[in-house]
Design a protein around this motif. Structure first.
Motif, PDB file in Angstrom:
ATOM      1  N   GLN A 154       0.848  -1.188   0.000  1.00  0.00           N
ATOM      2  CA  GLN A 154       0.000   0.000   0.000  1.00  0.00           C
ATOM      3  C   GLN A 154       0.884   1.239   0.000  1.00  0.00           C
ATOM      4  O   GLN A 154       1.464   1.615   1.014  1.00  0.00           O
ATOM      5  N   VAL A 155       0.945   1.875  -1.151  1.00  0.00           N
ATOM      6  CA  VAL A 155       1.664   3.132  -1.282  1.00  0.00           C
ATOM      7  C   VAL A 155       0.789   4.252  -0.725  1.00  0.00           C
ATOM      8  O   VAL A 155      -0.436   4.189  -0.813  1.00  0.00           O
ATOM      9  N   LEU A 156       1.410   5.268  -0.169  1.00  0.00           N
ATOM     10  CA  LEU A 156       0.686   6.370   0.456  1.00  0.00           C
ATOM     11  C   LEU A 156      -0.364   6.955  -0.480  1.00  0.00           C
ATOM     12  O   LEU A 156      -0.073   7.293  -1.624  1.00  0.00           O
ATOM     13  N   GLY A 157      -1.592   7.013   0.005  1.00  0.00           N
ATOM     14  CA  GLY A 157      -2.679   7.595  -0.772  1.00  0.00           C
ATOM     15  C   GLY A 157      -3.364   6.637  -1.726  1.00  0.00           C
ATOM     16  O   GLY A 157      -4.256   7.047  -2.479  1.00  0.00           O
ATOM     17  N   GLN A 158      -2.964   5.384  -1.710  1.00  0.00           N
ATOM     18  CA  GLN A 158      -3.551   4.393  -2.609  1.00  0.00           C
ATOM     19  C   GLN A 158      -4.156   3.243  -1.816  1.00  0.00           C
ATOM     20  O   GLN A 158      -3.914   3.110  -0.619  1.00  0.00           O
ATOM     21  N   GLY A 159      -4.906   2.419  -2.519  1.00  0.00           N
ATOM     22  CA  GLY A 159      -5.397   1.198  -1.911  1.00  0.00           C
ATOM     23  C   GLY A 159      -4.343   0.102  -1.997  1.00  0.00           C
ATOM     24  O   GLY A 159      -3.389   0.207  -2.771  1.00  0.00           O
ATOM     25  N   PRO A 160      -4.471  -0.943  -1.211  1.00  0.00           N
ATOM     26  CA  PRO A 160      -3.508  -2.051  -1.259  1.00  0.00           C
ATOM     27  C   PRO A 160      -3.476  -2.722  -2.632  1.00  0.00           C
ATOM     28  O   PRO A 160      -4.514  -2.876  -3.282  1.00  0.00           O
ATOM     29  N   GLN A 161      -2.275  -3.119  -3.035  1.00  0.00           N
ATOM     30  CA  GLN A 161      -2.070  -3.833  -4.295  1.00  0.00           C
ATOM     31  C   GLN A 161      -1.549  -5.235  -3.983  1.00  0.00           C
ATOM     32  O   GLN A 161      -0.606  -5.398  -3.215  1.00  0.00           O
ATOM     33  N   PHE A 162      -2.138  -6.217  -4.633  1.00  0.00           N
ATOM     34  CA  PHE A 162      -1.810  -7.618  -4.400  1.00  0.00           C
ATOM     35  C   PHE A 162      -0.402  -7.959  -4.873  1.00  0.00           C
ATOM     36  O   PHE A 162      -0.032  -7.630  -5.995  1.00  0.00           O
ATOM     37  N   ILE A 163       0.357  -8.640  -3.993  1.00  0.00           N
ATOM     38  CA  ILE A 163       1.702  -9.080  -4.378  1.00  0.00           C
ATOM     39  C   ILE A 163       1.743 -10.603  -4.538  1.00  0.00           C
ATOM     40  O   ILE A 163       2.114 -11.118  -5.593  1.00  0.00           O
ATOM     41  N   PHE A 164       1.390 -11.331  -3.476  1.00  0.00           N
ATOM     42  CA  PHE A 164       1.441 -12.790  -3.482  1.00  0.00           C
ATOM     43  C   PHE A 164       0.315 -13.362  -2.632  1.00  0.00           C
ATOM     44  O   PHE A 164      -0.165 -12.714  -1.707  1.00  0.00           O
ATOM     45  N   GLN A 165      -0.042 -14.603  -2.967  1.00  0.00           N
ATOM     46  CA  GLN A 165      -0.859 -15.396  -2.073  1.00  0.00           C
ATOM     47  C   GLN A 165      -0.275 -16.792  -1.977  1.00  0.00           C
ATOM     48  O   GLN A 165       0.090 -17.390  -2.994  1.00  0.00           O
ATOM     49  N   TYR A 166      -0.194 -17.330  -0.764  1.00  0.00           N
ATOM     50  CA  TYR A 166       0.256 -18.681  -0.518  1.00  0.00           C
ATOM     51  C   TYR A 166      -0.835 -19.435   0.225  1.00  0.00           C
ATOM     52  O   TYR A 166      -1.492 -18.888   1.120  1.00  0.00           O
ATOM     53  N   TYR A 167      -1.006 -20.674  -0.167  1.00  0.00           N
ATOM     54  CA  TYR A 167      -1.957 -21.554   0.513  1.00  0.00           C
ATOM     55  C   TYR A 167      -1.310 -22.915   0.656  1.00  0.00           C
ATOM     56  O   TYR A 167      -0.842 -23.492  -0.324  1.00  0.00           O
ATOM     57  N   GLU A 168      -1.293 -23.405   1.868  1.00  0.00           N
ATOM     58  CA  GLU A 168      -0.670 -24.705   2.131  1.00  0.00           C
ATOM     59  C   GLU A 168       0.744 -24.770   1.549  1.00  0.00           C
ATOM     60  O   GLU A 168       1.131 -25.750   0.913  1.00  0.00           O
ATOM     61  N   LYS A 169       1.491 -23.689   1.735  1.00  0.00           N
ATOM     62  CA  LYS A 169       2.899 -23.578   1.377  1.00  0.00           C
ATOM     63  C   LYS A 169       3.153 -23.494  -0.126  1.00  0.00           C
ATOM     64  O   LYS A 169       4.309 -23.491  -0.558  1.00  0.00           O
ATOM     65  N   GLU A 170       2.101 -23.405  -0.922  1.00  0.00           N
ATOM     66  CA  GLU A 170       2.275 -23.271  -2.358  1.00  0.00           C
ATOM     67  C   GLU A 170       1.815 -21.887  -2.819  1.00  0.00           C
ATOM     68  O   GLU A 170       0.798 -21.370  -2.333  1.00  0.00           O
ATOM     69  N   GLU A 171       2.535 -21.321  -3.773  1.00  0.00           N
ATOM     70  CA  GLU A 171       2.125 -20.036  -4.340  1.00  0.00           C
ATOM     71  C   GLU A 171       0.857 -20.232  -5.150  1.00  0.00           C
ATOM     72  O   GLU A 171       0.821 -21.027  -6.092  1.00  0.00           O
ATOM     73  N   ARG A 172      -0.172 -19.479  -4.850  1.00  0.00           N
ATOM     74  CA  ARG A 172      -1.449 -19.601  -5.543  1.00  0.00           C
ATOM     75  C   ARG A 172      -1.775 -18.347  -6.372  1.00  0.00           C
ATOM     76  O   ARG A 172      -2.734 -18.368  -7.139  1.00  0.00           O
ATOM     77  N   GLY A 173      -1.021 -17.305  -6.176  1.00  0.00           N
ATOM     78  CA  GLY A 173      -1.264 -16.114  -6.969  1.00  0.00           C
ATOM     79  C   GLY A 173      -0.096 -15.147  -6.854  1.00  0.00           C
ATOM     80  O   GLY A 173       0.593 -15.104  -5.844  1.00  0.00           O
ATOM     81  N   ARG A 174       0.126 -14.411  -7.945  1.00  0.00           N
ATOM     82  CA  ARG A 174       1.205 -13.425  -7.970  1.00  0.00           C
ATOM     83  C   ARG A 174       0.693 -12.187  -8.690  1.00  0.00           C
ATOM     84  O   ARG A 174       0.126 -12.300  -9.779  1.00  0.00           O
TER      85      ARG A 174
END
Lengths: 115, 112
Positions: free
Chosen positions: B37-57
């Motif tokens: 989350q950069v100042l003045g902006q909404g959060p931006q997705f970087i990564f998601q992990y589920y059960e130790k595996e990358e599920r989104g980037r």
């Protein structure tokens, strides 16, 4: 195109009055979820309310309600009986159930409650 | 019950350095996501992990990497820091792969 649009950078409301924060979204998916989060100056994002795309009734959680108009792709947050502690940033977010695991957030609305 | 905990809460780095941010999810939550989350902006997705595996980037350069450990805690690593990496880094956990997100208070990174 922006997935989530919040057109009100800042809003003011008198204590004990109701206020509506606007949110429109853009998706071609049929199954999605809409969320509102509150972010005080401490930085933590606090979950407020959720609306699923197939929910026929508008979601309510205490003083929070979500005015869901699917055809217009809008999901406005209504806060009733505003309190001084409601002053914060408010973010609308969407998750598309089948096309990804990420949440898309809007740019937020800064709400100030005036005593 | 403890919520999502992140460390450090604040840190200052210089350009070119690397940083490691840590996150402990809510007990029982198997999914961890990272947002910038950069100042003045909404959060931006970087990564998601589920059960130790990358599920989104998200759309971030390869300088950003993450991993999830067997206890479901997670680390976000950023190499070759740029001034533009200055932001609040939020970690969120959820019970399921697609559940509601519960956020920590974030790690505020300043790059000089």
């Amino acid at each position: 195109a922006q997935k989530i649009t919040q057109t009100q950078p800042g809003m003011f409301v008198q204590e004990k009055e109701a206020v509506t924060l606007d949110c429109t979204y853009d998706t071609s998916d049929q199954s999605y979820g809409l969320f509102w989060y509150k972010q005080p100056s401490s930085g933590e994002m606090i979950f407020l309310i959720y609306q699923g795309s197939y929910d026929e009734q508008n979601a309510t959680e205490g003083r929070y309600s979500l005015n869901f108009q699917k055809a217009r792709k809008s999901a406005n947050l209504v806060i009733s009986a505003s309190q001084l502690g409601d002053s914060a940033m408010y973010f609308c977010a969407m998750r598309e159930v089948y096309t990804g695991n990420q949440f898309y957030f809007g740019t937020g609305t800064s709400l100030t409650v005036i005593p | 019950d403890a919520g999502v905990t992140q460390s450090p809460t604040h840190l200052i780095k210089t350009r070119g350095q690397h940083v490691t941010l840590r996150c402990s999810p809510i007990s029982g939550h198997k999914s961890v996501s990272w947002y910038q989350q950069v100042l003045g902006q909404g959060p931006q997705f970087i990564f998601q992990y589920y059960e130790k595996e990358e599920r989104g980037r998200g759309n971030f350069p390869d300088r950003f990497s993450a991993r999830q450990f067997p206890n479901y805690s997670s680390e976000l690593n950023v190499n070759a820091l740029l001034l533009g990496d200055s932001a609040l880094y939020l970690c969120a956990s959820s019970l399921e792969n697609t559940g509601e997100l519960f956020f920590g208070e974030g790690s505020r990174l300043t790059v000089l």
